[in-house]
Motif scaffolding. Structure first.
Motif, short mmCIF file in Angstrom:
data_model
loop_
_atom_site.label_atom_id
_atom_site.label_comp_id
_atom_site.label_asym_id
_atom_site.label_seq_id
_atom_site.Cartn_x
_atom_site.Cartn_y
_atom_site.Cartn_z
N GLU A 202 42.38 41.08 31.24
CA GLU A 202 43.60 40.49 30.68
C GLU A 202 43.69 38.99 30.90
O GLU A 202 44.45 38.31 30.23
N TYR A 203 42.92 38.46 31.84
CA TYR A 203 43.03 37.02 32.13
C TYR A 203 41.66 36.35 32.30
O TYR A 203 41.42 35.59 33.22
N GLY A 204 40.76 36.64 31.35
CA GLY A 204 39.51 35.90 31.29
C GLY A 204 38.30 36.59 31.85
O GLY A 204 37.23 35.97 31.93
N GLY A 205 38.41 37.86 32.23
CA GLY A 205 37.25 38.58 32.75
C GLY A 205 36.31 39.00 31.64
O GLY A 205 36.63 38.91 30.46
N SER A 206 35.14 39.46 32.05
CA SER A 206 34.12 39.86 31.08
C SER A 206 33.92 41.37 31.10
O SER A 206 33.87 41.99 32.17
N LEU A 207 33.81 41.95 29.94
CA LEU A 207 33.36 43.33 29.85
C LEU A 207 31.97 43.45 30.49
O LEU A 207 31.18 42.51 30.46
N ALA A 208 31.70 44.58 31.11
CA ALA A 208 30.42 44.91 31.76
C ALA A 208 30.24 44.21 33.11
O ALA A 208 29.20 44.40 33.74
N ARG A 209 31.23 43.44 33.59
CA ARG A 209 31.07 42.79 34.89
C ARG A 209 31.08 43.82 36.02
O ARG A 209 30.29 43.74 36.96
N THR A 210 31.96 44.81 35.93
CA THR A 210 32.03 45.84 36.97
C THR A 210 30.71 46.59 37.08
O THR A 210 30.23 46.91 38.17
N GLU A 211 30.11 46.88 35.95
CA GLU A 211 28.88 47.66 35.91
C GLU A 211 27.62 46.82 36.17
O GLU A 211 26.53 47.38 36.36
N ALA A 212 27.75 45.51 36.16
CA ALA A 212 26.59 44.63 36.02
C ALA A 212 25.52 44.79 37.10
O ALA A 212 24.33 44.90 36.77
N ALA A 382 27.84 34.56 35.39
CA ALA A 382 27.54 33.33 34.65
C ALA A 382 27.86 33.50 33.17
O ALA A 382 28.33 32.55 32.51
N LEU A 383 27.65 34.70 32.62
CA LEU A 383 28.04 34.96 31.24
C LEU A 383 29.57 34.91 31.09
O LEU A 383 30.08 34.49 30.05
N GLU A 384 30.29 35.35 32.13
CA GLU A 384 31.75 35.23 32.12
C GLU A 384 32.17 33.76 32.09
O GLU A 384 33.10 33.38 31.38
N MET A 385 31.48 32.91 32.85
CA MET A 385 31.76 31.47 32.81
C MET A 385 31.57 30.92 31.40
O MET A 385 32.38 30.11 30.93
N VAL A 399 27.30 41.84 26.02
CA VAL A 399 27.05 41.45 27.42
C VAL A 399 25.96 42.33 28.03
O VAL A 399 25.05 41.83 28.71
N ASP A 400 26.04 43.63 27.79
CA ASP A 400 25.06 44.56 28.35
C ASP A 400 23.66 44.26 27.83
O ASP A 400 22.67 44.32 28.59
N SER A 401 23.55 43.92 26.56
CA SER A 401 22.25 43.59 25.98
C SER A 401 21.67 42.33 26.61
O SER A 401 20.47 42.26 26.92
#
Length: 449
Positions: A202-212, A382-385, A399-401
């Motif tokens: 909701e405030y700038g996070g990236s999908l797949a970060r938890t799983e990364a 870094a992808l989130e950045m 992101v996952d790819s």
């Protein structure tokens, strides 16, 4: 030249031992890396002349501060906070914050040093840093954790910025803690989404970060195994830990046809010959915030035992330590080898001690070191950045790819270095060399700074 390099590394070790006599974790991490870099220094004497390693092992900045906070019963407490900004040659400092009673300057420096090479391996423009506190979040209420995080960030915010230093989570710092930390930073400085990674969607996070980190571990492992002409399918896997890394390594390994038979926490472990059930582990750890022993209460075929999962004597093929540093010693590594382990890939930071690593190598176990195998977390950070800078949100699949490509390339870089220097499948040395060469070239170009 080889003798000059030997003398150079010996003198550097002596200097570190004298400067930091009470920092065993830091010394262990640095000394292990230094020994693997000898062939690079022989080939590139300019690195010795410029004393690149002398600069590399010394943090650009080490910050220690007090963190006062109040518990729900009204008592006042003071913890120590740390941020070590180790190397910015290829980009802003990047590395997690750890909340655990074991955190001290030695731990933070060891993690920050490892982060330099890990971040370099991702191919992304990020330098190395690490931080945290000896605060223990276990057993604390949400209000207590919020007050601690606000106090911690009140000091830390003086030393970080989107283009200077971008912290993330680590042990004890998940989405809840990142939210509290970001809220306090925003309160003091205004909205800057790029200041922390691992944020909520909701405030700038990236999908797949938890799983990364967990997914990335299996992407790297899959590439490593394929590089040996083998397959992950049908392999029996022992995993330690039951946090994000372990949970998502379990998920992706199972999807790839492997059977994971253990998970653990700091009290003990569960073993299920039929394979660990992902949804049950997620319910216990992510929803109920319970202990892993509860798994055996829910699954009739599982057995719970206290102690280390690495003392469990069963036949298996792959070891994935995903809990904490130095969780596998030489004796436990010998047991794993007796039990038939052919591959070890590290989801935690430095989970195998020096005796364990020596045992792997002496017995031709294919070893994927932490800085290569668990780089998925910082890669997606870094992808989130990048997404924050562009004010965009990429899809999970995108992101996952990208993560999969990064992890496969890390294996390729390590393998290429292994072959270039004739290391005979020493992927630890290959990863160290591949990560070091990029940083060394940048440091050499930027001069004595």
């Amino acid at each position: 030249m080889a003798e000059d390099v030997e003398a150079y590394i010996k003198n550097l070790k002596e200097t570190i031992s004298q400067r930091d006599p009470n920092q065993p974790e830091f010394q262990e991490a640095v000394f292990t890396v230094l020994d693997t870099l000898k062939p690079v220094l022989v080939k590139h004497p300019e690195y010795v002349k410029a004393n690149i390693l002398g600069s590399l092992v010394e943090p650009e900045r080490a910050i220690q501060f007090r963190v006062p906070w109040q518990s729900d019963d009204g008592a006042y407490h003071v913890n120590r906070g740390f941020r070590v900004q180790f190397n910015s040659a290829i980009g802003p400092y990047k590395g997690g914050l750890r909340l655990h009673p074991s955190v001290n300057l030695s731990i933070v420096k060891f993690l920050g040093f490892e982060q330099i090479l890990k971040n370099s391996l991702t191919g992304l423009p990020i330098g190395g840093g690490k931080g945290g506190s000896d605060f223990n979040p276990k057993g604390k209420s949400d209000s207590e954790i919020m007050r601690f995080c606000q106090s911690f960030m009140t000091e830390l915010q003086r030393h970080i910025g989107p283009d200077l230093d971008v912290p993330a989570g680590d042990i004890g710092v998940g989405g809840r803690e990142i939210g509290y930390l970001y809220g306090q930073y925003k309160r003091l400085n205004g909205s800057q989404n790029g200041i922390l990674t691992g944020k909520g969607l909701e405030y700038g996070g990236s999908l797949a970060r938890t799983e990364a980190t967990g997914f990335g571990l299996i992407y790297y492992l899959d590439a490593l195994i394929k590089g040996q002409g083998d397959s992950l399918k049908g392999k029996k896997v022992k995993i330690s830990g039951s946090g994000n890394v372990a949970i998502y390594a379990l998920k992706k390994a199972t999807e790839n046809g492997a059977k994971v038979v253990t998970v653990s926490d700091s009290n003990g472990y569960v073993y299920d010959e039929n394979g660990i059930d992902l949804k049950t582990v997620q319910q216990i750890k992510e929803v109920e915030r319970g202990r892993i022993k509860e798994y055996a209460d829910k699954i009739s075929t599982a057995k719970y035992s206290e102690g280390s999962v690495w003392d469990l004597d069963i036949d298996y093929d792959i070891a994935l330590p995903c809990a904490t540093q130095n969780e596998i010693d030489g004796k436990q590594a010998a047991l794993a080898i007796k039990d038939g382990v052919k591959y070890v890939a590290e989801g935690a930071n430095m989970p195998s001690d020096s005796d364990a690593i020596a045992a792997y190598k002496d017995n031709n176990v294919i070893y994927g070191p932490a800085k290569a195998a668990n780089a998925g977390g910082v890669a997606v950070s870094a992808l989130e950045m990048s997404q924050n800078s562009e004010r965009l949100s990429w899809s999970f699949d995108d992101v996952d790819s990208r993560l999969k490509d990064i992890m496969e390339n890390i294996y390729k870089m390590s393998d290429d270095a292994d072959k270039e220097y004739g290391l005979e499948k020493d992927y630890q040395a290959g990863a160290n060399i591949a990560g070091f060469e990029k940083v060394a070239k940048a440091m050499l170009a930027q001069g004595l700074v």
